[in-house]
Design an enzyme around this catalytic site. Structure first.
Site, mmCIF file in Angstrom:
data_model
loop_
_atom_site.group_PDB
_atom_site.id
_atom_site.type_symbol
_atom_site.label_atom_id
_atom_site.label_comp_id
_atom_site.label_asym_id
_atom_site.label_seq_id
_atom_site.Cartn_x
_atom_site.Cartn_y
_atom_site.Cartn_z
ATOM 1 N N ARG A 144 -3.304 10.179 6.212
ATOM 2 C CA ARG A 144 -3.735 8.781 6.368
ATOM 3 C C ARG A 144 -4.611 8.583 7.608
ATOM 4 N NH1 ARG A 144 0.329 5.442 3.189
ATOM 5 N NH2 ARG A 144 -0.550 3.536 4.013
ATOM 6 N N TYR A 147 -8.225 7.036 7.885
ATOM 7 C CA TYR A 147 -8.299 5.573 7.820
ATOM 8 C C TYR A 147 -7.735 4.959 9.095
ATOM 9 C CZ TYR A 147 -7.617 0.895 5.697
ATOM 10 O OH TYR A 147 -7.645 -0.450 5.395
ATOM 11 N N ASP A 148 -6.498 5.371 9.453
ATOM 12 C CA ASP A 148 -5.828 4.747 10.605
ATOM 13 C C ASP A 148 -6.635 4.942 11.889
ATOM 14 O OD1 ASP A 148 -3.971 4.680 8.596
ATOM 15 O OD2 ASP A 148 -2.310 5.468 9.766
ATOM 16 N N GLU A 149 -6.999 6.209 12.136
ATOM 17 C CA GLU A 149 -7.712 6.506 13.387
ATOM 18 C C GLU A 149 -9.149 5.983 13.323
ATOM 19 O OE1 GLU A 149 -6.097 7.164 15.854
ATOM 20 O OE2 GLU A 149 -4.714 8.848 15.669
ATOM 21 N N LYS A 151 -10.109 3.252 11.819
ATOM 22 C CA LYS A 151 -10.031 1.809 12.092
ATOM 23 C C LYS A 151 -9.675 1.539 13.552
ATOM 24 C CE LYS A 151 -10.665 -0.319 8.023
ATOM 25 N NZ LYS A 151 -11.558 -1.453 7.794
ATOM 26 N N PHE A 193 1.535 -1.841 -10.158
ATOM 27 C CA PHE A 193 2.750 -2.327 -10.838
ATOM 28 C C PHE A 193 2.390 -3.332 -11.937
ATOM 29 C CE2 PHE A 193 6.231 -1.568 -7.316
ATOM 30 C CZ PHE A 193 5.952 -0.210 -7.365
ATOM 31 N N GLY A 209 11.988 3.289 -2.870
ATOM 32 C CA GLY A 209 11.554 1.901 -3.078
ATOM 33 C C GLY A 209 12.170 0.964 -2.048
ATOM 34 N N THR A 212 9.317 -1.339 2.932
ATOM 35 C CA THR A 212 8.920 -2.746 2.791
ATOM 36 C C THR A 212 7.431 -2.957 3.088
ATOM 37 O OG1 THR A 212 9.327 -3.368 5.099
ATOM 38 C CG2 THR A 212 11.216 -3.490 3.572
ATOM 39 N N ARG A 213 6.895 -4.019 2.490
ATOM 40 C CA ARG A 213 5.561 -4.528 2.808
ATOM 41 C C ARG A 213 5.646 -6.057 2.735
ATOM 42 N NH1 ARG A 213 5.253 0.152 3.653
ATOM 43 N NH2 ARG A 213 3.589 1.636 3.147
HETATM 44 P P1 NAD Z 1 -12.233 -2.580 -1.486
HETATM 45 O O1 NAD Z 1 -12.107 -1.110 -1.615
HETATM 46 O O2 NAD Z 1 -12.108 -3.413 -2.720
HETATM 47 O O3 NAD Z 1 -13.596 -2.985 -0.763
HETATM 48 C C1 NAD Z 1 -14.291 -2.159 0.118
HETATM 49 C C2 NAD Z 1 -15.772 -2.270 -0.213
HETATM 50 O O4 NAD Z 1 -16.512 -1.479 0.725
HETATM 51 C C3 NAD Z 1 -16.101 -1.745 -1.612
HETATM 52 O O5 NAD Z 1 -16.918 -2.668 -2.279
HETATM 53 C C4 NAD Z 1 -16.833 -0.451 -1.332
HETATM 54 O O6 NAD Z 1 -17.727 -0.073 -2.364
HETATM 55 C C5 NAD Z 1 -17.504 -0.763 -0.015
HETATM 56 N N1 NAD Z 1 -17.904 0.433 0.736
HETATM 57 C C6 NAD Z 1 -17.160 1.552 0.963
HETATM 58 N N2 NAD Z 1 -17.869 2.428 1.685
HETATM 59 C C7 NAD Z 1 -19.082 1.858 1.934
HETATM 60 C C8 NAD Z 1 -20.246 2.279 2.630
HETATM 61 N N3 NAD Z 1 -20.313 3.473 3.218
HETATM 62 N N4 NAD Z 1 -21.310 1.435 2.682
HETATM 63 C C9 NAD Z 1 -21.261 0.229 2.067
HETATM 64 N N5 NAD Z 1 -20.181 -0.221 1.399
HETATM 65 C C10 NAD Z 1 -19.107 0.586 1.327
HETATM 66 O O7 NAD Z 1 -11.117 -3.014 -0.422
HETATM 67 P P2 NAD Z 1 -10.708 -4.456 0.126
HETATM 68 O O8 NAD Z 1 -9.260 -4.619 -0.129
HETATM 69 O O9 NAD Z 1 -11.635 -5.487 -0.324
HETATM 70 O O10 NAD Z 1 -10.864 -4.219 1.693
HETATM 71 C C11 NAD Z 1 -11.960 -4.735 2.422
HETATM 72 C C12 NAD Z 1 -11.753 -4.427 3.905
HETATM 73 O O11 NAD Z 1 -10.535 -5.007 4.362
HETATM 74 C C13 NAD Z 1 -11.682 -2.934 4.211
HETATM 75 O O12 NAD Z 1 -12.372 -2.699 5.428
HETATM 76 C C14 NAD Z 1 -10.206 -2.693 4.406
HETATM 77 O O13 NAD Z 1 -9.976 -1.623 5.285
HETATM 78 C C15 NAD Z 1 -9.730 -4.016 4.979
HETATM 79 N N6 NAD Z 1 -8.306 -4.236 4.695
HETATM 80 C C16 NAD Z 1 -7.880 -4.626 3.466
HETATM 81 C C17 NAD Z 1 -6.526 -4.802 3.228
HETATM 82 C C18 NAD Z 1 -6.005 -5.256 1.885
HETATM 83 O O14 NAD Z 1 -4.778 -5.318 1.722
HETATM 84 N N7 NAD Z 1 -6.804 -5.603 0.924
HETATM 85 C C19 NAD Z 1 -5.592 -4.562 4.257
HETATM 86 C C20 NAD Z 1 -6.066 -4.149 5.490
HETATM 87 C C21 NAD Z 1 -7.431 -3.994 5.711
HETATM 88 N N1 UDP Z 2 3.637 2.468 -3.868
HETATM 89 C C1 UDP Z 2 4.460 2.757 -4.950
HETATM 90 N N2 UDP Z 2 3.888 2.973 -6.170
HETATM 91 C C2 UDP Z 2 2.547 2.895 -6.379
HETATM 92 C C3 UDP Z 2 1.706 2.589 -5.281
HETATM 93 C C4 UDP Z 2 2.294 2.390 -4.037
HETATM 94 O O1 UDP Z 2 5.694 2.819 -4.814
HETATM 95 O O2 UDP Z 2 2.109 3.091 -7.528
HETATM 96 C C5 UDP Z 2 4.256 2.223 -2.547
HETATM 97 C C6 UDP Z 2 3.663 3.054 -1.424
HETATM 98 O O3 UDP Z 2 4.333 4.279 -1.318
HETATM 99 C C7 UDP Z 2 3.887 2.153 -0.218
HETATM 100 C C8 UDP Z 2 3.774 0.740 -0.787
HETATM 101 O O4 UDP Z 2 3.984 0.874 -2.191
HETATM 102 O O5 UDP Z 2 5.177 2.346 0.309
HETATM 103 C C9 UDP Z 2 2.424 0.082 -0.527
HETATM 104 O O6 UDP Z 2 1.423 0.975 -0.943
HETATM 105 P P1 UDP Z 2 -0.131 0.616 -0.997
HETATM 106 O O7 UDP Z 2 -0.831 1.859 -1.405
HETATM 107 O O8 UDP Z 2 -0.342 -0.601 -1.798
HETATM 108 O O9 UDP Z 2 -0.523 0.213 0.485
HETATM 109 P P2 UDP Z 2 -0.131 0.731 1.951
HETATM 110 O O10 UDP Z 2 0.528 -0.434 2.551
HETATM 111 O O11 UDP Z 2 0.800 1.905 1.876
HETATM 112 O O12 UDP Z 2 -1.438 1.074 2.550
#
Ligand code: NAD
Ligand code: UDP
Ligand code: UDP
Length: 318
Positions: A144, A147-149, A151, A193, A209, A212-213
């Site tokens: 992970r 993504y984590d690092e 961000k 789901f 399961g 939590t989220r």
């Molecule tokens: P998503 O995957 O639906 O949207 C991401 C968009 O970025 C996509 O349209 C993708 O094609 C585009 N993209 C990816 N790489 C690209 C690049 N190199 N150049 C141009 N476009 C590019 O995801 P989302 O849920 O809409 O997330 C949007 C943002 O919010 C992301 O930065 C994500 O990290 C952040 N975020 C979302 C959630 C969530 O729960 N939805 C949680 C935390 C952070």
């Molecule tokens: N998860 C699951 N089944 C799935 C997809 C996700 O049990 O088909 C679990 C996953 O292991 C995590 C939580 O649901 O504990 C949230 O996962 P998600 O990928 O939506 O986002 P995350 O918060 O982990 O980035």
């Protein structure tokens, strides 16, 4: 008086980005949606094609972008673990090089710039609920980490551009958000789901399961984005935006099965590496500084999301 702004939304064809495009157009602004369609789709913004204030540009944000804008929302980055782990080097590039390009653009145009950061910066958190001053528990070399690092480094860049170049920045830490326009094969838990329940397939439960989220409906989240963007200059974040109602994944599956009336059974599969055991935002800062809190409870948000996926699956004949 209403002032029309030119707004750049990177990742604008994705789940959150496409809703943000809608919202900004409704507010009377011009929108430049930049996306390389890695996880987003043209279909998400198809309904905007004839709007003269909307422009769609296919572009990869790891490469420089020279345009003239007033505000930038930087959302480009795959958000689902299965997608961001498919090409992890690209994920770090999108987060880091993407941030550098967006910040360079903001510096040149003097645009205000918003970063879509994430609760993943807290890693597998040992502080619960998570407050913004918690520095997190992140594995720097796991699956992970891209993504984590990535961000986390993007947040560093935002704060250094502010300190060094006096940019106007806004950093939101987004917690799990769901709603219409999530990709049906996106792999995130809510969409997975729901699609499985609607198709009568087994629900893929990773681990016990009991992890939590806390799930936020998309319209609540966007309201938080805009309040942060419109807040006074000294409110820069990072600020948690999410719904503090916390559920186990078992509770989520039970609710989805109930609301879809599905006969699907839960099937347990191995827990992915570094899967956070718990996650819940402390939103005191958002409440105090933005007057924001979510309004839509999980049951209601799920009903709306289920209705969306039901229409999608019926239209696709699957
Ligand atoms: P998503 O995957 O639906 O949207 C991401 C968009 O970025 C996509 O349209 C993708 O094609 C585009 N993209 C990816 N790489 C690209 C690049 N190199 N150049 C141009 N476009 C590019 O995801 P989302 O849920 O809409 O997330 C949007 C943002 O919010 C992301 O930065 C994500 O990290 C952040 N975020 C979302 C959630 C969530 O729960 N939805 C949680 C935390 C952070
Ligand atoms: N998860 C699951 N089944 C799935 C997809 C996700 O049990 O088909 C679990 C996953 O292991 C995590 C939580 O649901 O504990 C949230 O996962 P998600 O990928 O939506 O986002 P995350 O918060 O982990 O980035
Ligand atoms: N950049 C961009 N669009 C702009 C201005 C800059 O994409 O309108 C990119 C540029 O390619 C550079 C990055 O943003 O690599 C950082 O710009 P900055 O001015 O901070 O750094 P420098 O150009 O001095 O390295």
């Amino acid at each position: 008086m209403h002032l029309e702004k030119r707004i750049l939304i990177t990742g604008g064809a994705g789940f959150l980005g496409s809703h943000l495009c809608d919202m900004m157009l409704e507010r009377g602004h011009r929108v430049l949606c930049v996306d390389n369609f890695f996880t987003g789709t043209q279909q998400n913004v198809d309904h905007l094609r004839d709007n003269p204030r909307f422009e769609l540009m296919r572009h990869d944000i790891t490469f420089p972008l020279y345009v003239e804008v007033d505000e930038i929302y930087n959302l480009a980055c795959p958000a689902s673990p299965i997608h961001y782990q498919r090409d992890p080097v690209q994920t770090t590039k999108v987060s880091v090089l993407g941030a550098i390009n967006v910040l360079g653009l903001a510096k040149r145009t003097k645009a205000k710039v918003f970063q879509a950061s994430t609760s993943e910066v807290y890693g597998d958190p040992s502080v619960h609920p998570q407050t913004e001053d918690y520095w997190g528990n992140v594995n720097p070399i796991g699956v992970r980490s891209c993504y984590d690092e990535g961000k986390r480094c993007a947040e560093t860049l935002f704060f250094d551009y502010r300190r060094q170049h006096h940019l106007s920045i806004k950093v939101a830490r987004i917690f799990n958000t769901y709603g219409p326009r999530m990709h049906p094969n996106d792999g995130r838990v809510v969409s997975s789901f729901i699609v499985q329940a609607l198709r009568g397939e087994d629900i893929t439960m990773y681990g016990t399961g009991q992890q939590t989220r806390s799930f936020c409906f998309v319209s609540d989240l966007l309201d938080g984005f805009v309040r942060l963007m419109d807040s006074p200059d000294d409110v820069i974040g990072p600020i948690n935006i999410g719904n503090p109602s916390e559920f186990t994944m078992i509770e989520l599956a039970d609710l989805v099965i109930e609301l879809t009336g599905s006969r699907s059974k839960v099937r347990h599969l191995p827990l992915p590496q570094d899967d956070p055991r718990q996650r819940k935002p402390d939103i005191t800062k958002a409440r105090d500084l933005l007057g924001w809190e979510p309004r839509i409870a999980l049951r209601e948000g799920l009903q709306r999301t289920i209705a969306y996926f039901d229409r999608q699956l019926t239209a696709a004949g699957t």
